[in-house]
Design a protein around this motif. Structure first.
Motif, PDB file in Angstrom:
ATOM      1  N   CYS A   1       0.845  -1.206   0.000  1.00  0.00           N
ATOM      2  CA  CYS A   1       0.000   0.000   0.000  1.00  0.00           C
ATOM      3  C   CYS A   1       0.881   1.257   0.000  1.00  0.00           C
ATOM      4  O   CYS A   1       1.856   1.345   0.748  1.00  0.00           O
ATOM      5  CB  CYS A   1      -0.897  -0.034   1.240  1.00  0.00           C
TER       6      CYS A   1
ATOM      7  N   ASN B   1       0.376   4.060   1.204  1.00  0.00           N
ATOM      8  CA  ASN B   1       0.372   4.775   2.487  1.00  0.00           C
ATOM      9  C   ASN B   1       1.426   4.241   3.447  1.00  0.00           C
ATOM     10  O   ASN B   1       1.899   4.972   4.314  1.00  0.00           O
ATOM     11  CB  ASN B   1      -1.002   4.690   3.144  1.00  0.00           C
ATOM     12  N   THR B   2       1.769   2.972   3.316  1.00  0.00           N
ATOM     13  CA  THR B   2       2.803   2.448   4.206  1.00  0.00           C
ATOM     14  C   THR B   2       4.192   2.621   3.600  1.00  0.00           C
ATOM     15  O   THR B   2       5.183   2.637   4.308  1.00  0.00           O
ATOM     16  CB  THR B   2       2.576   0.954   4.533  1.00  0.00           C
TER      17      THR B   2
ATOM     18  N   PRO C   1       4.649   8.160   3.892  1.00  0.00           N
ATOM     19  CA  PRO C   1       3.492   8.951   4.326  1.00  0.00           C
ATOM     20  C   PRO C   1       3.265  10.153   3.415  1.00  0.00           C
ATOM     21  O   PRO C   1       4.212  10.704   2.861  1.00  0.00           O
ATOM     22  CB  PRO C   1       3.862   9.397   5.747  1.00  0.00           C
TER      23      PRO C   1
ATOM     24  N   ALA D   1      -3.728  10.946   2.478  1.00  0.00           N
ATOM     25  CA  ALA D   1      -3.526   9.506   2.316  1.00  0.00           C
ATOM     26  C   ALA D   1      -4.393   8.969   1.186  1.00  0.00           C
ATOM     27  O   ALA D   1      -5.483   9.479   0.921  1.00  0.00           O
ATOM     28  CB  ALA D   1      -3.868   8.792   3.612  1.00  0.00           C
ATOM     29  N   CYS D   2      -3.888   7.918   0.549  1.00  0.00           N
ATOM     30  CA  CYS D   2      -4.658   7.300  -0.540  1.00  0.00           C
ATOM     31  C   CYS D   2      -5.852   6.550   0.043  1.00  0.00           C
ATOM     32  O   CYS D   2      -5.738   5.832   1.025  1.00  0.00           O
ATOM     33  CB  CYS D   2      -3.748   6.328  -1.298  1.00  0.00           C
ATOM     34  N   ARG D   3      -7.016   6.748  -0.561  1.00  0.00           N
ATOM     35  CA  ARG D   3      -8.239   6.051  -0.125  1.00  0.00           C
ATOM     36  C   ARG D   3      -8.962   5.462  -1.345  1.00  0.00           C
ATOM     37  O   ARG D   3     -10.159   5.219  -1.308  1.00  0.00           O
ATOM     38  CB  ARG D   3      -9.184   7.025   0.592  1.00  0.00           C
TER      39      ARG D   3
END
Ligand code: SF4
Ligand code: SF4
Length: 353
Positions: A12, A14-15, A18, A22-24
């Motif tokens: 992911c 986001n990990t 940062p 954040a990606c959603r």
């Protein structure tokens, strides 16, 4: 064919790095609201439509059978993919929705040497039609960028498909097609048994569909494919922020220091900065475009061969900007830094001091 979509935390974006926003994409893209804020998948809501896989730029969600699909694509003499709602005549994929841009281009490349057919159910009746429609939009975009690609046949199951069965005495009877139910519905019980044991700790730098694409393109070194590549405008201030936030390491900076200046921060010694792009690593997350203050970055579709796609491209070379009054580094096209531009040189007072 069994399959299961799982979250790969290490893949992911986001990990990986940062980022303020954040990606959603997976959460917003899931038509069944099956993904929680913490990227947990609710197996009872998930229909395995693959929408999360199609929108995720970096295989954060991936179907466990994708490596088998890769072997099938390369090994089969003729490629037939079918969704669970279609007649089961080929390799069953959870939904057309799993095909992202790289997946479609791979199929188009393969279609030059062998027949490629995708069999689907009646999309209007399918609960996963949103995922399928999103993938078809991606297909249309690729088609616009690459109008002379080899054709991939899509066959929709006839609504009233029937099968003819022959009895022992030789008489024939026509019966309606057997009920098609998705793989997930058929084996929900098994999934519930496995669920506590499912792990998703696999991490790899490049999404599987990008790996397929490179694997197929490597065989035809002269072939060019339409690829959305980053370009830099003259407004670039050589600040290097874009390279610093790239979660894929696709955009890198090389800085040349001034050896003469000794009593200065590293920032103030930078004489020139080069931005290097490795297109194969770029997942088009858009973070670099978003963070660039002078709006110097954008995507444009370029025809790239395997050599260019897997090489390193010098995107930009320039000198960082420094405040003409205090000499501190500045990150936009102003002459003065924020402190100097809001201060009175006579009194020395500043809004920020
Ligand atoms: S779409 Fe992919 S990168 Fe974005 S939050 Fe979901 S898993 Fe992470
Ligand atoms: S879009 Fe920009 S930040 Fe995202 S992977 Fe590509 S180069 Fe890196």
């Amino acid at each position: 064919m069994t399959c299961q979509i799982v979250y790969h935390n290490g893949n992911c974006l986001n990990t990986k790095k940062p980022f303020a926003r954040a990606c959603r994409l997976c959460i917003e893209g899931c038509p069944h609201q099956a993904i929680s804020e913490y990227r947990q998948l609710d197996a009872k809501l998930c229909t395995e439509c693959g929408a999360c896989m199609a929108v995720c730029p970096s295989d954060g969600f991936v179907d466990q059978t994708m490596h088998q699909l890769h072997d099938y694509l390369l090994g089969a003499k003729e490629i037939v993919l079918n969704c669970p709602q279609a007649i089961p005549r080929g390799f069953e994929i959870p939904c057309l929705g799993i095909l992202d841009r790289d997946g479609w281009i791979t199929l188009m490349l393969l279609a030059r040497e062998k027949s490629v057919t995708i069999m689907t159910g009646v999309c209007a009746e399918c609960e996963d039609r949103q995922a399928c429609a999103a993938s078809v939009q991606v297909f249309k975009q690729v088609h616009l960028d690459w109008p002379d690609h080899a054709s991939v046949r899509i066959q929709v199951r006839p609504e009233e498909e029937t099968v003819v069965s022959e009895t022992e005495d030789g008489s024939k009877s026509v019966v309606r097609r057997v009920e098609m139910t998705g793989w997930r519905q058929r084996s929900m019980k098994k999934i519930e048994e496995w669920l506590p044991n499912l792990t998703a700790d696999e991490t790899y730098p490049m999404s599987r569909s990008r790996q397929w694409l490179l694997g197929v393109l490597e065989k035809t070194l002269e072939e060019k494919i339409p690829f959305r590549a980053l370009t830099v405008a003259d407004t670039c201030t050589s600040c290097g922020v874009c390279a610093a936030i790239c979660p894929q390491g696709a955009l890198q900076k090389r800085e040349e220091m001034n050896p003469v200046i000794e009593d200065a921060d590293k920032e103030e010694k930078i004489m020139s900065l080069r931005l290097i792009l490795e297109p194969q690593k770029c997942v088009h997350c858009g973070r670099c475009v978003e963070i660039c203050r002078p709006l110097a970055l954008s995507f444009s579709t370029k025809q790239l061969s395997y050599r260019l796609l897997t090489g390193k491209i010098l995107l930009h070379e320039g000198s960082p900007k420094y405040c003409s009054r205090c000499g501190k580094r500045i990150f936009d096209n102003s002459e003065l830094c924020l402190v100097c531009s809001t201060s009175d040189p006579g009194s020395g007072s500043s809004f920020f001091l």
